[in-house]
Design a protein around this motif. Structure first.
Motif, PDB file in Angstrom:
ATOM      1  N   ILE A 192     -22.599   8.197  29.002  1.00  0.00           N
ATOM      2  CA  ILE A 192     -21.159   8.287  28.966  1.00  0.00           C
ATOM      3  C   ILE A 192     -20.702   9.453  28.159  1.00  0.00           C
ATOM      4  O   ILE A 192     -20.997   9.713  26.800  1.00  0.00           O
ATOM      5  CB  ILE A 192     -20.520   6.975  28.366  1.00  0.00           C
ATOM      6  N   GLU A 193     -20.078  10.357  28.721  1.00  0.00           N
ATOM      7  CA  GLU A 193     -19.474  11.509  27.963  1.00  0.00           C
ATOM      8  C   GLU A 193     -17.991  11.342  28.059  1.00  0.00           C
ATOM      9  O   GLU A 193     -17.472  11.082  28.993  1.00  0.00           O
ATOM     10  CB  GLU A 193     -19.844  12.917  28.604  1.00  0.00           C
ATOM     11  N   ILE A 234     -11.229   8.838  27.351  1.00  0.00           N
ATOM     12  CA  ILE A 234     -11.484   8.905  28.487  1.00  0.00           C
ATOM     13  C   ILE A 234     -12.644   9.384  28.880  1.00  0.00           C
ATOM     14  O   ILE A 234     -13.095  10.398  28.461  1.00  0.00           O
ATOM     15  CB  ILE A 234     -10.331   9.803  29.354  1.00  0.00           C
ATOM     16  N   VAL A 235     -13.284   8.682  30.104  1.00  0.00           N
ATOM     17  CA  VAL A 235     -14.605   9.137  30.487  1.00  0.00           C
ATOM     18  C   VAL A 235     -14.670  10.195  31.460  1.00  0.00           C
ATOM     19  O   VAL A 235     -13.859  10.567  32.418  1.00  0.00           O
ATOM     20  CB  VAL A 235     -15.325   7.910  31.185  1.00  0.00           C
ATOM     21  N   GLU A 236     -15.530  11.272  30.829  1.00  0.00           N
ATOM     22  CA  GLU A 236     -15.352  12.653  31.725  1.00  0.00           C
ATOM     23  C   GLU A 236     -16.555  12.543  32.506  1.00  0.00           C
ATOM     24  O   GLU A 236     -16.307  13.216  33.584  1.00  0.00           O
ATOM     25  CB  GLU A 236     -15.492  13.925  30.878  1.00  0.00           C
ATOM     26  N   ASP A 237     -17.884  12.000  32.320  1.00  0.00           N
ATOM     27  CA  ASP A 237     -18.727  12.026  33.016  1.00  0.00           C
ATOM     28  C   ASP A 237     -19.616  10.671  32.707  1.00  0.00           C
ATOM     29  O   ASP A 237     -19.555  10.153  31.587  1.00  0.00           O
ATOM     30  CB  ASP A 237     -19.839  13.351  32.929  1.00  0.00           C
ATOM     31  N   VAL A 238     -20.386  10.156  33.727  1.00  0.00           N
ATOM     32  CA  VAL A 238     -21.094   9.121  33.346  1.00  0.00           C
ATOM     33  C   VAL A 238     -22.475   9.165  34.340  1.00  0.00           C
ATOM     34  O   VAL A 238     -22.115   9.563  35.474  1.00  0.00           O
ATOM     35  CB  VAL A 238     -20.440   7.782  33.590  1.00  0.00           C
ATOM     36  N   LYS A 239     -23.529   8.940  33.594  1.00  0.00           N
ATOM     37  CA  LYS A 239     -24.681   8.791  34.671  1.00  0.00           C
ATOM     38  C   LYS A 239     -25.395   7.411  34.413  1.00  0.00           C
ATOM     39  O   LYS A 239     -25.721   6.990  32.988  1.00  0.00           O
ATOM     40  CB  LYS A 239     -25.748  10.018  34.198  1.00  0.00           C
ATOM     41  N   ILE A 240     -25.741   6.877  35.511  1.00  0.00           N
ATOM     42  CA  ILE A 240     -26.647   5.529  35.267  1.00  0.00           C
ATOM     43  C   ILE A 240     -28.010   5.663  36.078  1.00  0.00           C
ATOM     44  O   ILE A 240     -27.927   6.089  37.198  1.00  0.00           O
ATOM     45  CB  ILE A 240     -25.548   4.505  36.114  1.00  0.00           C
ATOM     46  N   THR A 241     -28.893   5.470  35.128  1.00  0.00           N
ATOM     47  CA  THR A 241     -29.985   5.639  35.866  1.00  0.00           C
ATOM     48  C   THR A 241     -31.142   4.601  35.162  1.00  0.00           C
ATOM     49  O   THR A 241     -30.735   3.649  34.612  1.00  0.00           O
ATOM     50  CB  THR A 241     -30.989   6.931  35.069  1.00  0.00           C
ATOM     51  N   GLY A 242     -32.359   4.501  35.630  1.00  0.00           N
ATOM     52  CA  GLY A 242     -33.203   3.669  35.440  1.00  0.00           C
ATOM     53  C   GLY A 242     -34.258   3.166  36.253  1.00  0.00           C
ATOM     54  O   GLY A 242     -34.565   4.017  37.248  1.00  0.00           O
ATOM     55  N   VAL A 252     -24.609   3.275  45.890  1.00  0.00           N
ATOM     56  CA  VAL A 252     -23.680   2.514  45.080  1.00  0.00           C
ATOM     57  C   VAL A 252     -23.708   2.882  43.762  1.00  0.00           C
ATOM     58  O   VAL A 252     -22.710   3.019  43.140  1.00  0.00           O
ATOM     59  CB  VAL A 252     -24.412   1.027  45.157  1.00  0.00           C
ATOM     60  N   VAL A 253     -24.833   3.499  43.272  1.00  0.00           N
ATOM     61  CA  VAL A 253     -24.763   4.253  41.777  1.00  0.00           C
ATOM     62  C   VAL A 253     -23.870   5.179  41.644  1.00  0.00           C
ATOM     63  O   VAL A 253     -23.049   5.269  40.643  1.00  0.00           O
ATOM     64  CB  VAL A 253     -26.216   4.615  41.352  1.00  0.00           C
ATOM     65  N   ASP A 254     -23.860   6.303  42.673  1.00  0.00           N
ATOM     66  CA  ASP A 254     -22.937   7.230  42.581  1.00  0.00           C
ATOM     67  C   ASP A 254     -21.653   6.712  42.495  1.00  0.00           C
ATOM     68  O   ASP A 254     -20.657   7.308  42.017  1.00  0.00           O
ATOM     69  CB  ASP A 254     -23.122   8.174  43.658  1.00  0.00           C
ATOM     70  N   ASN A 291     -18.662   7.412  39.754  1.00  0.00           N
ATOM     71  CA  ASN A 291     -17.332   7.945  40.251  1.00  0.00           C
ATOM     72  C   ASN A 291     -16.194   6.936  39.880  1.00  0.00           C
ATOM     73  O   ASN A 291     -15.138   7.400  39.792  1.00  0.00           O
ATOM     74  CB  ASN A 291     -17.247   8.228  41.793  1.00  0.00           C
ATOM     75  N   ALA A 292     -16.164   5.673  40.239  1.00  0.00           N
ATOM     76  CA  ALA A 292     -15.312   4.701  39.831  1.00  0.00           C
ATOM     77  C   ALA A 292     -15.019   4.620  38.409  1.00  0.00           C
ATOM     78  O   ALA A 292     -13.835   4.427  37.737  1.00  0.00           O
ATOM     79  CB  ALA A 292     -15.615   3.348  40.166  1.00  0.00           C
ATOM     80  N   LEU A 293     -15.980   5.114  37.372  1.00  0.00           N
ATOM     81  CA  LEU A 293     -15.900   4.832  35.872  1.00  0.00           C
ATOM     82  C   LEU A 293     -15.203   6.254  35.438  1.00  0.00           C
ATOM     83  O   LEU A 293     -14.596   6.262  34.215  1.00  0.00           O
ATOM     84  CB  LEU A 293     -17.163   4.680  35.376  1.00  0.00           C
ATOM     85  N   LYS A 294     -15.565   7.495  36.090  1.00  0.00           N
ATOM     86  CA  LYS A 294     -14.735   8.562  35.715  1.00  0.00           C
ATOM     87  C   LYS A 294     -13.289   8.585  35.503  1.00  0.00           C
ATOM     88  O   LYS A 294     -12.512   8.039  36.537  1.00  0.00           O
ATOM     89  CB  LYS A 294     -15.470   9.994  36.471  1.00  0.00           C
ATOM     90  N   GLY A 295     -12.804   9.331  34.389  1.00  0.00           N
ATOM     91  CA  GLY A 295     -11.488   9.239  34.206  1.00  0.00           C
ATOM     92  C   GLY A 295     -10.549   8.126  33.700  1.00  0.00           C
ATOM     93  O   GLY A 295      -9.498   7.959  33.602  1.00  0.00           O
ATOM     94  N   ARG A 296     -11.714   7.030  33.484  1.00  0.00           N
ATOM     95  CA  ARG A 296     -10.860   5.744  33.042  1.00  0.00           C
ATOM     96  C   ARG A 296     -11.151   5.658  31.284  1.00  0.00           C
ATOM     97  O   ARG A 296     -11.789   6.356  30.833  1.00  0.00           O
ATOM     98  CB  ARG A 296     -11.903   4.503  33.736  1.00  0.00           C
TER      99      ARG A 296
END
Length: 94
Positions: free
Chosen positions: A18-19, A24-32, A41-43, A47-52
């Protein structure tokens, strides 16, 4: 600021990066190494988390998965994603 958290689910690792700026979340990457279908769904979750706000992320994850009934994720559940986020933000003690 950048946060990184990992959670070992029953079958797979979820990594969240999370950045944020000013809470406020500017960017988020979910990997694994987990399986989720459809793969988009991951993308969509990212996108749902960005800006929150950081403090809203768990609720956003809950809302996101509660509205989707087409998701398959064997051996994973919503709590696994929330735990990875908590660990990234330093809100989880093992």
């Amino acid at each position: 600021m950048r946060y990184l958290g990992e959670h070992k689910a029953r079958k797979g690792l979820i990594r969240v990066e999370i950045e944020e700026r000013d809470g406020i979340v500017e960017d988020v990457k979910i990997t694994g190494d987990f399986f989720i279908y459809p793969e988009s769904v991951v993308d969509e979750l990212e996108n749902a988390l960005k800006g929150r706000k950081l403090k809203e992320l768990e609720a956003v994850v809950d809302d996101f998965f509660s509205m989707r009934h087409d998701i398959e994720m064997p051996y994973l559940n919503v709590e696994d994603f929330k735990l990875a986020i908590k660990k990234a933000l330093g809100e989880w003690n093992e």
